[in-house]
Design a protein around this motif. Structure first.
Motif, PDB file in Angstrom:
ATOM      1  N   THR A 186     -11.278  22.416   0.827  1.00 52.39           N
ATOM      2  CA  THR A 186     -10.629  23.381  -0.060  1.00 52.39           C
ATOM      3  C   THR A 186     -10.719  24.820   0.441  1.00 52.39           C
ATOM      4  O   THR A 186     -10.276  25.738  -0.247  1.00 52.39           O
ATOM      5  CB  THR A 186     -11.258  23.292  -1.463  1.00 52.39           C
ATOM      6  N   ASP A 187     -11.262  25.036   1.626  1.00 51.29           N
ATOM      7  CA  ASP A 187     -11.390  26.394   2.167  1.00 51.29           C
ATOM      8  C   ASP A 187      -9.998  26.970   2.445  1.00 51.29           C
ATOM      9  O   ASP A 187      -9.158  26.323   3.087  1.00 51.29           O
ATOM     10  CB  ASP A 187     -12.205  26.350   3.461  1.00 51.29           C
ATOM     11  N   ALA A 188      -9.759  28.191   1.981  1.00 46.76           N
ATOM     12  CA  ALA A 188      -8.450  28.825   2.158  1.00 46.76           C
ATOM     13  C   ALA A 188      -8.143  29.119   3.620  1.00 46.76           C
ATOM     14  O   ALA A 188      -6.978  29.355   3.974  1.00 46.76           O
ATOM     15  CB  ALA A 188      -8.390  30.123   1.353  1.00 46.76           C
ATOM     16  N   ASN A 189      -9.161  29.135   4.459  1.00 45.97           N
ATOM     17  CA  ASN A 189      -8.966  29.415   5.883  1.00 45.97           C
ATOM     18  C   ASN A 189      -8.812  28.141   6.713  1.00 45.97           C
ATOM     19  O   ASN A 189      -8.884  28.182   7.936  1.00 45.97           O
ATOM     20  CB  ASN A 189     -10.142  30.241   6.416  1.00 45.97           C
ATOM     21  N   VAL A 190      -8.605  27.019   6.034  1.00 46.15           N
ATOM     22  CA  VAL A 190      -8.403  25.726   6.692  1.00 46.15           C
ATOM     23  C   VAL A 190      -7.120  25.104   6.169  1.00 46.15           C
ATOM     24  O   VAL A 190      -6.879  25.084   4.960  1.00 46.15           O
ATOM     25  CB  VAL A 190      -9.584  24.768   6.437  1.00 46.15           C
ATOM     26  N   LEU A 191      -6.306  24.627   7.079  1.00 49.19           N
ATOM     27  CA  LEU A 191      -5.080  23.919   6.702  1.00 49.19           C
ATOM     28  C   LEU A 191      -5.131  22.519   7.296  1.00 49.19           C
ATOM     29  O   LEU A 191      -5.246  22.354   8.509  1.00 49.19           O
ATOM     30  CB  LEU A 191      -3.843  24.654   7.226  1.00 49.19           C
ATOM     31  N   VAL A 192      -5.084  21.515   6.409  1.00 52.06           N
ATOM     32  CA  VAL A 192      -5.062  20.122   6.844  1.00 52.06           C
ATOM     33  C   VAL A 192      -3.671  19.560   6.567  1.00 52.06           C
ATOM     34  O   VAL A 192      -3.211  19.552   5.419  1.00 52.06           O
ATOM     35  CB  VAL A 192      -6.120  19.279   6.107  1.00 52.06           C
ATOM     36  N   VAL A 193      -2.994  19.130   7.606  1.00 52.10           N
ATOM     37  CA  VAL A 193      -1.672  18.527   7.463  1.00 52.10           C
ATOM     38  C   VAL A 193      -1.664  17.223   8.251  1.00 52.10           C
ATOM     39  O   VAL A 193      -2.576  16.947   9.031  1.00 52.10           O
ATOM     40  CB  VAL A 193      -0.544  19.453   7.972  1.00 52.10           C
ATOM     41  N   GLY A 194      -0.637  16.424   8.058  1.00 47.40           N
ATOM     42  CA  GLY A 194      -0.581  15.168   8.784  1.00 47.40           C
ATOM     43  C   GLY A 194       0.808  14.580   8.808  1.00 47.40           C
ATOM     44  O   GLY A 194       1.697  15.012   8.078  1.00 47.40           O
ATOM     45  N   HIS A 195       0.974  13.598   9.664  1.00 48.17           N
ATOM     46  CA  HIS A 195       2.238  12.874   9.743  1.00 48.17           C
ATOM     47  C   HIS A 195       2.056  11.517   9.065  1.00 48.17           C
ATOM     48  O   HIS A 195       0.930  11.063   8.833  1.00 48.17           O
ATOM     49  CB  HIS A 195       2.673  12.717  11.204  1.00 48.17           C
ATOM     50  N   PRO A 196       3.137  10.827   8.730  1.00 49.10           N
ATOM     51  CA  PRO A 196       3.031   9.577   7.979  1.00 49.10           C
ATOM     52  C   PRO A 196       2.744   8.339   8.819  1.00 49.10           C
ATOM     53  O   PRO A 196       2.594   7.250   8.266  1.00 49.10           O
ATOM     54  CB  PRO A 196       4.408   9.469   7.329  1.00 49.10           C
ATOM     55  N   TYR A 197       2.656   8.490  10.140  1.00 45.59           N
ATOM     56  CA  TYR A 197       2.563   7.321  11.005  1.00 45.59           C
ATOM     57  C   TYR A 197       1.128   6.812  11.115  1.00 45.59           C
ATOM     58  O   TYR A 197       0.168   7.583  11.078  1.00 45.59           O
ATOM     59  CB  TYR A 197       3.106   7.653  12.390  1.00 45.59           C
ATOM     60  N   ILE A 198       0.991   5.488  11.253  1.00 44.12           N
ATOM     61  CA  ILE A 198      -0.331   4.886  11.409  1.00 44.12           C
ATOM     62  C   ILE A 198      -1.017   5.437  12.648  1.00 44.12           C
ATOM     63  O   ILE A 198      -2.217   5.694  12.661  1.00 44.12           O
ATOM     64  CB  ILE A 198      -0.204   3.355  11.497  1.00 44.12           C
ATOM     65  N   ASP A 199      -0.235   5.625  13.693  1.00 42.47           N
ATOM     66  CA  ASP A 199      -0.753   6.166  14.946  1.00 42.47           C
ATOM     67  C   ASP A 199       0.293   7.094  15.545  1.00 42.47           C
ATOM     68  O   ASP A 199       1.497   6.927  15.309  1.00 42.47           O
ATOM     69  CB  ASP A 199      -1.067   5.036  15.936  1.00 42.47           C
ATOM     70  N   VAL A 200      -0.160   8.064  16.331  1.00 45.47           N
ATOM     71  CA  VAL A 200       0.754   9.069  16.889  1.00 45.47           C
ATOM     72  C   VAL A 200       1.763   8.455  17.847  1.00 45.47           C
ATOM     73  O   VAL A 200       2.791   9.067  18.131  1.00 45.47           O
ATOM     74  CB  VAL A 200      -0.052  10.194  17.566  1.00 45.47           C
ATOM     75  N   TRP A 201       1.507   7.225  18.336  1.00 42.73           N
ATOM     76  CA  TRP A 201       2.522   6.563  19.155  1.00 42.73           C
ATOM     77  C   TRP A 201       3.870   6.548  18.440  1.00 42.73           C
ATOM     78  O   TRP A 201       4.911   6.755  19.035  1.00 42.73           O
ATOM     79  CB  TRP A 201       2.122   5.114  19.451  1.00 42.73           C
ATOM     80  N   GLU A 202       3.823   6.262  17.129  1.00 42.20           N
ATOM     81  CA  GLU A 202       5.054   6.138  16.348  1.00 42.20           C
ATOM     82  C   GLU A 202       5.808   7.451  16.218  1.00 42.20           C
ATOM     83  O   GLU A 202       6.982   7.451  15.850  1.00 42.20           O
ATOM     84  CB  GLU A 202       4.749   5.618  14.949  1.00 42.20           C
ATOM     85  N   ALA A 203       5.136   8.564  16.495  1.00 38.61           N
ATOM     86  CA  ALA A 203       5.794   9.868  16.400  1.00 38.61           C
ATOM     87  C   ALA A 203       6.710  10.118  17.584  1.00 38.61           C
ATOM     88  O   ALA A 203       7.487  11.071  17.583  1.00 38.61           O
ATOM     89  CB  ALA A 203       4.754  10.979  16.299  1.00 38.61           C
ATOM     90  N   VAL A 204       6.631   9.272  18.601  1.00 31.66           N
ATOM     91  CA  VAL A 204       7.549   9.346  19.741  1.00 31.66           C
ATOM     92  C   VAL A 204       8.776   8.495  19.401  1.00 31.66           C
ATOM     93  O   VAL A 204       8.642   7.350  18.961  1.00 31.66           O
ATOM     94  CB  VAL A 204       6.887   8.831  21.034  1.00 31.66           C
TER      95      VAL A 204
END
Length: 274
Positions: A186-204
């Motif tokens: 919850t720290d305002a100086n931290v941003l956590v984001v993500g993609h929906p894929y099980i593994d980053v392979w799928e992002a290709v």
């Protein structure tokens, strides 16, 4: 005695000679018969004659014969010719991420802020596409072996207004284990984001890898091993990843769900202090 030209065509009806123009890399032209407009990617010598490959703004490629007066450049008809063999190699005008390349830019001294990514493959993919941008901005990317201990990792980093932390997470979807862990930060100086894929392979994009789609792997199986089996690849996930990574040349080879998240993290950690 005056001499007269046998050509009685009025001057205003005479066609202008069409200039020959070298098809330099990144030059934007329009093919006259189809209206296809794009940047020159390459020229080739074929048995039927020279050809030029154009890329439009959507990333679509088309190959055209370099016929006389076959193209428009800045609105005027031109005959494209292959650049001379001694022409200097074109200097890239864009980085792999699509940003404007900064000529002779030196790497900036590293910022206190960081970007953490979940997994070595994720870090290698970010470096492949955004490495030039990150060096100019002085942003260091480090990989996490997992995010189970993310709250303690964040606390150990000690984020602050002058040391922001961005975190990229795999499979960050509502109701997932990853989303529950991310919600603890919850720290305002931290941003956590993500993609929906099980593994980053799928992002290709599958088309970039040369497959119709990423296969569905049944629950309970190691996803990467299952992908290799389904595609008939040797069950060597390290070698498979090197094959995939080798097909990534720019942001155009990645899915927008990953592109947007990485750009968001870079903007966050490089934003000026309030």
């Amino acid at each position: 005695m005056r001499s007269y030209s046998p050509d009685f065509t009025p001057p205003w009806k005479k066609s202008k000679p069409v200039p020959e123009v070298p098809a330099d890399h990144d030059m934007v032209v329009e093919e006259v018969s189809t209206g296809f407009c794009g940047a020159v990617i390459r020229t080739e010598k074929t048995a039927e004659g020279p050809t030029v490959t154009l890329e439009d703004r959507f990333g679509k490629h088309r190959v055209f014969p370099m016929v006389p007066a076959g193209f428009l450049h800045e609105g005027e008809p031109v005959t494209l010719v292959r650049p001379s063999a001694g022409a200097a190699a074109p200097r890239p005008t864009r980085t792999a991420s699509g940003s404007v390349a900064v000529a002779r830019a030196r790497a900036r001294v590293a910022r206190a802020g960081r970007i953490y990514v979940e997994g070595r493959h994720d870090a290698e993919l970010v470096e492949r596409v955004w490495g030039d941008d990150l060096r100019v901005e002085g942003v260091v990317v480090e990989y996490l072996e997992g995010i189970d201990d993310l709250p303690s990792v964040v606390a150990g980093f000690g984020p602050g207004p002058d040391a922001r932390l961005g975190v990229l997470v795999d499979h960050l979807v509502p109701g997932s284990k990853e989303s529950r862990i991310a919600a603890q930060v919850t720290d305002a100086n931290v941003l956590v984001v993500g993609h929906p894929y099980i593994d980053v392979w799928e992002a290709v994009k599958p088309s970039s890898v040369g497959i119709p789609a990423w296969p569905s792997v049944p629950r309970g199986q190691d996803w990467k091993t299952g992908v290799c089996r389904a595609l008939g690849w040797p069950e060597n996930t390290g070698a498979a990843w090197q094959h995939i990574l080798g097909r990534v040349r720019s942001y155009k080879d990645l899915q927008p769900e990953l592109l947007g998240r990485v750009e968001e993290l870079i903007d966050f950690v490089t934003a000026p202090e309030d």
